[in-house]
Each structure stands twice: as C-alpha cells, then as structure tokens.
Design a protein around this motif. Sequence first.
Motif, PDB file in Angstrom:
ATOM      1  N   GLU A 119       0.633   3.824  12.896  1.00 60.26           N
ATOM      2  CA  GLU A 119       1.516   2.730  12.488  1.00 60.26           C
ATOM      3  C   GLU A 119       2.829   3.263  11.933  1.00 60.26           C
ATOM      4  OE1 GLU A 119       1.258  -0.599  12.774  1.00 60.26           O
ATOM      5  OE2 GLU A 119      -0.634  -0.438  13.859  1.00 60.26           O
ATOM      6  N   ARG A 120       2.792   4.435  11.307  1.00 62.81           N
ATOM      7  CA  ARG A 120       4.046   4.994  10.798  1.00 62.81           C
ATOM      8  C   ARG A 120       4.888   5.584  11.926  1.00 62.81           C
ATOM      9  NH1 ARG A 120       6.867   9.050   8.130  1.00 62.81           N
ATOM     10  NH2 ARG A 120       8.012   8.198   6.357  1.00 62.81           N
ATOM     11  N   GLN A 121       4.224   6.075  12.951  1.00 60.70           N
ATOM     12  CA  GLN A 121       4.948   6.656  14.082  1.00 60.70           C
ATOM     13  C   GLN A 121       5.584   5.579  14.959  1.00 60.70           C
ATOM     14  OE1 GLN A 121       4.716  10.086  14.506  1.00 60.70           O
ATOM     15  NE2 GLN A 121       5.824  10.312  16.418  1.00 60.70           N
ATOM     16  N   TRP A 122       4.794   4.505  15.242  1.00 58.89           N
ATOM     17  CA  TRP A 122       5.240   3.537  16.240  1.00 58.89           C
ATOM     18  C   TRP A 122       5.114   2.085  15.800  1.00 58.89           C
ATOM     19  CZ3 TRP A 122       1.429   7.181  18.406  1.00 58.89           C
ATOM     20  CH2 TRP A 122       2.026   8.237  19.093  1.00 58.89           C
ATOM     21  N   GLY A 123       4.550   1.802  14.641  1.00 65.07           N
ATOM     22  CA  GLY A 123       4.175   0.432  14.327  1.00 65.07           C
ATOM     23  C   GLY A 123       4.756  -0.137  13.054  1.00 65.07           C
ATOM     24  N   ALA A 124       3.902  -0.761  12.249  1.00 70.75           N
ATOM     25  CA  ALA A 124       4.343  -1.581  11.122  1.00 70.75           C
ATOM     26  C   ALA A 124       4.817  -0.788   9.917  1.00 70.75           C
ATOM     27  CB  ALA A 124       3.199  -2.517  10.702  1.00 70.75           C
ATOM     28  N   ALA A 125       4.586   0.525   9.877  1.00 71.69           N
ATOM     29  CA  ALA A 125       4.991   1.324   8.720  1.00 71.69           C
ATOM     30  C   ALA A 125       6.117   2.299   9.040  1.00 71.69           C
ATOM     31  CB  ALA A 125       3.788   2.093   8.167  1.00 71.69           C
ATOM     32  N   ARG A 126       6.839   2.050  10.129  1.00 75.25           N
ATOM     33  CA  ARG A 126       7.874   2.998  10.562  1.00 75.25           C
ATOM     34  C   ARG A 126       8.961   3.218   9.520  1.00 75.25           C
ATOM     35  NH1 ARG A 126       9.416   0.651  16.325  1.00 75.25           N
ATOM     36  NH2 ARG A 126       8.724  -1.220  15.223  1.00 75.25           N
ATOM     37  N   ASP A 127       9.278   2.190   8.744  1.00 71.31           N
ATOM     38  CA  ASP A 127      10.382   2.290   7.792  1.00 71.31           C
ATOM     39  C   ASP A 127       9.898   2.525   6.366  1.00 71.31           C
ATOM     40  OD1 ASP A 127       9.135  -0.168   7.659  1.00 71.31           O
ATOM     41  OD2 ASP A 127      10.968  -1.304   7.264  1.00 71.31           O
ATOM     42  N   CYS A 128       8.644   2.974   6.201  1.00 70.72           N
ATOM     43  CA  CYS A 128       8.047   3.050   4.860  1.00 70.72           C
ATOM     44  C   CYS A 128       7.856   4.480   4.392  1.00 70.72           C
ATOM     45  CB  CYS A 128       6.685   2.352   4.850  1.00 70.72           C
ATOM     46  SG  CYS A 128       6.764   0.600   5.212  1.00 70.72           S
ATOM     47  N   VAL A 130       6.131   4.805   1.418  1.00 65.84           N
ATOM     48  CA  VAL A 130       4.785   4.625   0.845  1.00 65.84           C
ATOM     49  C   VAL A 130       4.141   3.425   1.538  1.00 65.84           C
ATOM     50  CG1 VAL A 130       3.420   4.214  -1.241  1.00 65.84           C
ATOM     51  CG2 VAL A 130       5.548   5.533  -1.393  1.00 65.84           C
ATOM     52  N   ALA A 131       2.982   3.639   2.126  1.00 65.86           N
ATOM     53  CA  ALA A 131       2.297   2.561   2.833  1.00 65.86           C
ATOM     54  C   ALA A 131       0.797   2.771   2.731  1.00 65.86           C
ATOM     55  CB  ALA A 131       2.723   2.499   4.297  1.00 65.86           C
ATOM     56  N   VAL A 132       0.052   1.676   2.905  1.00 64.46           N
ATOM     57  CA  VAL A 132      -1.411   1.702   2.848  1.00 64.46           C
ATOM     58  C   VAL A 132      -1.960   0.996   4.078  1.00 64.46           C
ATOM     59  CG1 VAL A 132      -3.427   0.760   1.631  1.00 64.46           C
ATOM     60  CG2 VAL A 132      -1.589   1.836   0.337  1.00 64.46           C
ATOM     61  N   SER A 230       2.171   1.372  -5.428  1.00 57.39           N
ATOM     62  CA  SER A 230       3.413   0.668  -5.158  1.00 57.39           C
ATOM     63  C   SER A 230       3.834   0.778  -3.694  1.00 57.39           C
ATOM     64  CB  SER A 230       4.534   1.197  -6.073  1.00 57.39           C
ATOM     65  OG  SER A 230       5.652   0.333  -6.044  1.00 57.39           O
ATOM     66  N   PRO A 231       2.932   0.453  -2.776  1.00 56.63           N
ATOM     67  CA  PRO A 231       3.288   0.584  -1.355  1.00 56.63           C
ATOM     68  C   PRO A 231       4.345  -0.427  -0.932  1.00 56.63           C
ATOM     69  CG  PRO A 231       1.186  -0.542  -1.590  1.00 56.63           C
ATOM     70  CD  PRO A 231       1.567  -0.056  -2.956  1.00 56.63           C
ATOM     71  N   GLU A 232       5.180  -0.007  -0.005  1.00 53.49           N
ATOM     72  CA  GLU A 232       6.183  -0.907   0.563  1.00 53.49           C
ATOM     73  C   GLU A 232       5.568  -1.825   1.624  1.00 53.49           C
ATOM     74  OE1 GLU A 232       9.855   1.963   1.125  1.00 53.49           O
ATOM     75  OE2 GLU A 232       7.918   2.979   1.094  1.00 53.49           O
ATOM     76  N   ARG A 233       4.420  -1.403   2.160  1.00 56.50           N
ATOM     77  CA  ARG A 233       3.725  -2.236   3.147  1.00 56.50           C
ATOM     78  C   ARG A 233       2.235  -1.944   3.076  1.00 56.50           C
ATOM     79  NH1 ARG A 233       7.363  -2.064   6.948  1.00 56.50           N
ATOM     80  NH2 ARG A 233       8.322  -3.725   5.732  1.00 56.50           N
ATOM     81  N   ARG A 273       6.021  -9.941   4.678  1.00 54.89           N
ATOM     82  CA  ARG A 273       6.622  -8.649   4.991  1.00 54.89           C
ATOM     83  C   ARG A 273       5.890  -7.502   4.298  1.00 54.89           C
ATOM     84  NH1 ARG A 273      13.031 -10.165   3.988  1.00 54.89           N
ATOM     85  NH2 ARG A 273      13.061 -12.043   5.334  1.00 54.89           N
ATOM     86  N   LEU A 274       5.090  -7.845   3.304  1.00 56.02           N
ATOM     87  CA  LEU A 274       4.373  -6.840   2.516  1.00 56.02           C
ATOM     88  C   LEU A 274       2.970  -6.607   3.061  1.00 56.02           C
ATOM     89  CD1 LEU A 274       4.118  -5.071  -0.078  1.00 56.02           C
ATOM     90  CD2 LEU A 274       3.248  -7.124  -1.228  1.00 56.02           C
ATOM     91  N   ILE A 275       2.249  -7.675   3.357  1.00 59.68           N
ATOM     92  CA  ILE A 275       0.851  -7.608   3.792  1.00 59.68           C
ATOM     93  C   ILE A 275       0.812  -8.085   5.242  1.00 59.68           C
ATOM     94  CG2 ILE A 275      -1.491  -8.443   3.369  1.00 59.68           C
ATOM     95  CD1 ILE A 275      -0.549  -8.959   0.422  1.00 59.68           C
ATOM     96  N   VAL A 276       0.553  -7.144   6.155  1.00 57.45           N
ATOM     97  CA  VAL A 276       0.752  -7.438   7.576  1.00 57.45           C
ATOM     98  C   VAL A 276      -0.416  -6.906   8.401  1.00 57.45           C
ATOM     99  CG1 VAL A 276       3.266  -7.328   7.294  1.00 57.45           C
ATOM    100  CG2 VAL A 276       2.010  -5.294   8.034  1.00 57.45           C
ATOM    101  N   PRO A 277      -0.603  -7.448   9.607  1.00 54.36           N
ATOM    102  CA  PRO A 277      -1.571  -6.861  10.537  1.00 54.36           C
ATOM    103  C   PRO A 277      -0.991  -5.610  11.188  1.00 54.36           C
ATOM    104  CG  PRO A 277      -0.514  -8.753  11.545  1.00 54.36           C
ATOM    105  CD  PRO A 277       0.013  -8.681  10.132  1.00 54.36           C
TER     106      PRO A 277
END
Length: 300
Positions: A119-128, A130-132, A230-233, A273-277
């Motif tokens: 998700e960080r490479q190609w998906g919902a966490a690309r701009d984060c 800190v993410a969970v 304190s995750p951004e997503r 925008r915070l809690i997403v699939p």
Amino acid sequence: MTHAPLYGGIEAGGTKWVCAIGTGPDDIRAEVRFPTTTPAETLANAIAFFRAHEPEHLAAIGVGSFGPVDLNPASPSYGSITTTPKPGWAHTDVVRTLHQALGRPIGFDTDVNVALLGERQWGAARDCDVAVYITVGTGIGGGAVVGGKLVHGLIHPEMGHMRLVRDPARDPFPGICPYHSDCLEGLACGPALKARWQTPAEELPADHPAWELEADYLGQALANLLCILSPERIIIGGGVMSQPQMFPLVRAATQRWLNGYLQHPHILDHPDRLIVPPALGQRAGVLGAIALAMHTAGGV
C-alpha cells in the motif's frame, strides 16, 4: 539483450498461499493460489510454481507470512514461523527452504507488514510517513510504517492482541483468544463473530447488532493506535470489513473513543481520509510481497 528484473511474491496465509511473478499491480506475469496444508506440501507447491515460471532474471522473492515469525537476521531461527497455533506449522523454516530450492534472495516479513508495504508502494499509504495496516479476518493482525520504514522492534507488532475494555453487561461473550480471551482478536475476528452469534459473519444481516459491537471494538483499537503512533492513515482490510456499513461505523466509533481529545481535521471532519480500505484490495498481500522482493534486491 538485457532484461529488466522481475520479482516474486508469496502471500503466505494461514488458509491459502498466493504466489506471483511481476513488477507491480499492472504487471503480473504469472499467479497461483493453493490451500495452506502441511509445511512440506505448501512449500513444495510454492517452489514448483517458481521453478515452472522461473525466468533467469527473477531478482528476488518476497514472503509475507502469518506468524508469529522471527525477523531478526542474527537469530538462528531467522526466517521461520515460530510459535503459531496453526497445527504442524510451528518452527517452520520458510526462508532457508525457499532459498536452498530456488537460489534467490528471500525477503521475509509479517503478512500485514508486507500488505502495508504494498500500500505504501502503490496504494493508500503512498503519501504517508506513518501508517498502519489492520486486517480483520480469521485473525486480526497489524503492521506499521514509521519514518517510512516497517516497524519490527523486539519481535514485530501484534496489534490484534491489544487489550480492550469489554462491558460484560453489553457483551457477555468472553472472547476466543487462547492466550488473552477478550483481546481485540478474541472479540472481533471472524471466528469470534461466529462463536458469539452462532452465525458466520458473512451471513449476518447489515442491521444486525453484531456490526455496531464489532465497530465499537475496532474503534477502540484504532483510538489506541492514533494515540500511540499518530498514523496519518489507517488501512483496514480482511473479510470482516467487506460489509459496506463497516467503515462508517468504525470511523464513528473511533471518534467516540477519542472523545474529542485529538484535534485534527482528518479525525474531526474527514475521517474518510484517515480510516480507509486498501487501495490494492485483496491483492495487497501478494503485491506487497513483490514490493518486499524489490527492496530485498535493492531495486527500490
């Protein structure tokens, strides 16, 4: 002629394994799924897949595994599934078995960490930064990126076993975790839903009280994670979250448990925008394994 490198990925789940070869979401050259049986048979199936499709320019293979797993490269049991309750799988050496058979560098991490990497490479966490990633299915697991790097630490995160506040008057169900009874996994995983309501989760109607209770436990867990990391997503996957009503319920429950303490527009005004699939959907695991292979080979 110089060929661009290809990468292998294995989503090593407790129910099924998914193996693929490619370079990303838009370039999967081969893929196979098979059930998780014995370690010998399951690993042999994975090895057979890569041998059958093995291009000479396969640079590395990434594995996202159910656990617990040993991620310490200095440990004698590095690359192994360790104390899993899954019958027959405790102390299975995944990395050494694959490396000896296939002769490729093997990246190894937890299934949820790897899904988050995808998700960080190609998906919902690309701009984060800190993410969970939380997965809610047969079990509940969690992975985290902090400072752009996957969190390992002493062992690796086990977010599914965080302890929650359970009101016995509202929910007399004691939980099913063999270690903690009413931890997050013990109260909110798919088998816990089935045990509490005597009905598989996928058969419960959308207006069943199960979903409000489920969202309340997940919201409590997410509030804890927001206070700790304190995750951004926060990305939530897994079969239980396929119910369309769940994301609005979980976002609302998270706000209730925070009770106005954390003041940020994504929490207060834009929880969508915070809690997403997962943007990669059900392919997050195997695509994340390919991303791990890229990192292992130095291609990222």
